[in-house]
Design an enzyme around this catalytic site. Structure first.
Site, PDB file in Angstrom:
ATOM      1  N   SER A 124       0.856  -1.192   0.000  1.00 40.07           N
ATOM      2  CA  SER A 124       0.000   0.000   0.000  1.00 40.07           C
ATOM      3  C   SER A 124       0.883   1.229   0.000  1.00 40.07           C
ATOM      4  O   SER A 124       2.022   1.194   0.496  1.00 40.07           O
ATOM      5  CB  SER A 124      -0.900   0.010   1.245  1.00 40.07           C
ATOM      6  OG  SER A 124      -1.575   1.246   1.375  1.00 40.07           O
ATOM      7  N   TYR A 137      -1.751  -0.464  10.499  1.00 40.51           N
ATOM      8  CA  TYR A 137      -1.872  -0.785   9.081  1.00 40.51           C
ATOM      9  C   TYR A 137      -0.643  -0.292   8.327  1.00 40.51           C
ATOM     10  O   TYR A 137      -0.047  -1.024   7.524  1.00 40.51           O
ATOM     11  CB  TYR A 137      -3.140  -0.155   8.507  1.00 40.51           C
ATOM     12  CG  TYR A 137      -3.380  -0.458   7.051  1.00 40.51           C
ATOM     13  CD1 TYR A 137      -3.940  -1.669   6.652  1.00 40.51           C
ATOM     14  CD2 TYR A 137      -3.046   0.468   6.058  1.00 40.51           C
ATOM     15  CE1 TYR A 137      -4.163  -1.956   5.322  1.00 40.51           C
ATOM     16  CE2 TYR A 137      -3.261   0.194   4.719  1.00 40.51           C
ATOM     17  CZ  TYR A 137      -3.823  -1.014   4.351  1.00 40.51           C
ATOM     18  OH  TYR A 137      -4.033  -1.291   3.022  1.00 40.51           O
ATOM     19  N   ASN A 138      -0.244   0.955   8.587  1.00 39.15           N
ATOM     20  CA  ASN A 138       0.941   1.508   7.924  1.00 39.15           C
ATOM     21  C   ASN A 138       2.178   0.665   8.218  1.00 39.15           C
ATOM     22  O   ASN A 138       2.981   0.380   7.315  1.00 39.15           O
ATOM     23  CB  ASN A 138       1.193   2.936   8.411  1.00 39.15           C
ATOM     24  CG  ASN A 138       0.095   3.899   8.016  1.00 39.15           C
ATOM     25  OD1 ASN A 138      -0.736   3.598   7.174  1.00 39.15           O
ATOM     26  ND2 ASN A 138       0.088   5.071   8.631  1.00 39.15           N
ATOM     27  N   ALA A 139       2.333   0.271   9.484  1.00 31.80           N
ATOM     28  CA  ALA A 139       3.505  -0.512   9.870  1.00 31.80           C
ATOM     29  C   ALA A 139       3.528  -1.863   9.176  1.00 31.80           C
ATOM     30  O   ALA A 139       4.581  -2.334   8.721  1.00 31.80           O
ATOM     31  CB  ALA A 139       3.520  -0.701  11.389  1.00 31.80           C
ATOM     32  N   LYS A 141       2.172  -2.675   6.287  1.00 29.07           N
ATOM     33  CA  LYS A 141       2.443  -2.521   4.856  1.00 29.07           C
ATOM     34  C   LYS A 141       3.887  -2.095   4.604  1.00 29.07           C
ATOM     35  O   LYS A 141       4.495  -2.486   3.603  1.00 29.07           O
ATOM     36  CB  LYS A 141       1.466  -1.522   4.246  1.00 29.07           C
ATOM     37  CG  LYS A 141       0.027  -2.030   4.210  1.00 29.07           C
ATOM     38  CD  LYS A 141      -0.104  -3.330   3.437  1.00 29.07           C
ATOM     39  CE  LYS A 141      -1.546  -3.774   3.280  1.00 29.07           C
ATOM     40  NZ  LYS A 141      -1.693  -5.020   2.485  1.00 29.07           N
TER      41      LYS A 141
END
Length: 303
Positions: A124, A137-139, A141
């Protein structure tokens, strides 16, 4: 599912894997109609190592080879880190998003080496850009991106790896399916609206077409919608600008209601729409997993 459809139109035989068998059966029927000569449905949870191993073994037992491995599992979370009330539940974000890609990759590599095949993994843009309210979520991805970049350096030319970094694309995520702050998965349209704000959402069919085209050509990265690409450049050259934008756009204050956050988003949406009316501007991808094999020669090299 649209990725599977794109492979089906190219005459690929498919193995479809997800936790919901009824959804897989519907996708399999459509894939057959679109041209896939053989489609297997394998309900499974690929965040469990033994399940991933079983799926790969059954794929090889049936088809004798594996050409493309598409790992597309995902779960989304959207809330401020300070507002989480059940922190232990958020381990499932890494279980699904990271390990749900790593496990099947591990068991597929020997077979992909034999076929000089491809790995296509959905990460992402969130793995590059630290958007507020999506810390886990950021971590997850970001971990996916760096893992597969490292794996690419280890495998060399034996297996091609295409890393997909989509922006907002039609999916269960943009429909509001999210891991909530209490650790339960459900529909939260307000959280979705607070996260997406005025940003446009890409069409799934077009995204899938671009992904499969890129994979067949052996592209190392595919980013779509393409207007997300400048965000990565800004993050590299001026991260403080990206951090300011993310905080201002997505954060009201810790403990604020989603309604209060939406007021912030509404303000920025009005600003965005006003700027768009004056001319172009910079602001102007179900948990799903598929393993795909026997892809005919596309004229772009080994597939």
């Amino acid at each position: 599912m649209h990725i599977a459809y794109q492979y089906a139109t190219r005459g690929a035989s498919l193995v479809l894997v997800a936790r919901r068998e009824h959804a897989l059966s519907s996708v399999a029927k459509t894939a057959n109609e679109l041209g896939a000569p053989d489609v297997l449905v394998k309900p499974s949870d690929i965040s469990i190592p033994d399940e991933s191993k079983r799926i790969i073994e059954e794929t090889i037992a049936h088809f004798g080879q594996l050409n493309h491995l598409v790992v597309n599992a995902g779960i989304w979370s959207s809330c401020l880190f300070e507002d989480i009330t059940n922190i232990s539940a958020f381990t499932q974000v890494m279980d699904v998003n990271f390990w749900g890609s790593v496990y099947p990759t591990y068991y597929a590599i020997p077979h992909l080496k034999t076929s000089h095949g491809n790995i296509i993994v959905t990460a992402s843009m969130a793995g590059h850009v630290p958007t507020a309210r999506m810390s886990f979520y950021n971590a997850s991805k970001a971990a996916v991106i760096r893992f597969y970049e490292t794996l690419r350096s280890e495998l060399g030319s034996e297996i091609r790896i295409t890393i997909i970094t989509p922006g907002y694309v039609e999916s269960e995520i943009t429909q509001g399916k999210v891991l909530k702050k209490d650790g339960e998965v459900g529909i939260d349209e307000e959280a979705r609206d607070a996260q997406l704000g005025p940003l446009p959402v890409g069409r799934t069919k077009k995204c899938a077409e671009i992904i499969v085209d890129g994979a067949c050509k052996g592209d190392e990265y595919v980013t779509w919608p393409s207007w997300f690409k400048p965000f990565y450049m800004v993050m590299c050259l001026a991260p403080e600008v990206m951090n300011w934008f993310s905080h201002t756009f997505h954060v009201a204050k810790p403990g604020a209601t989603t309604t209060e956050t939406l007021k912030v988003v509404s303000h920025w949406k009005h600003t965005y729409e006003s700027s768009c009316s004056q001319g172009p501007s910079l602001a102007a991808y179900s948990i799903q997993f598929a393993e795909l094999q026997q892809l005919p020669d596309s004229g772009e090299g080994d597939t």
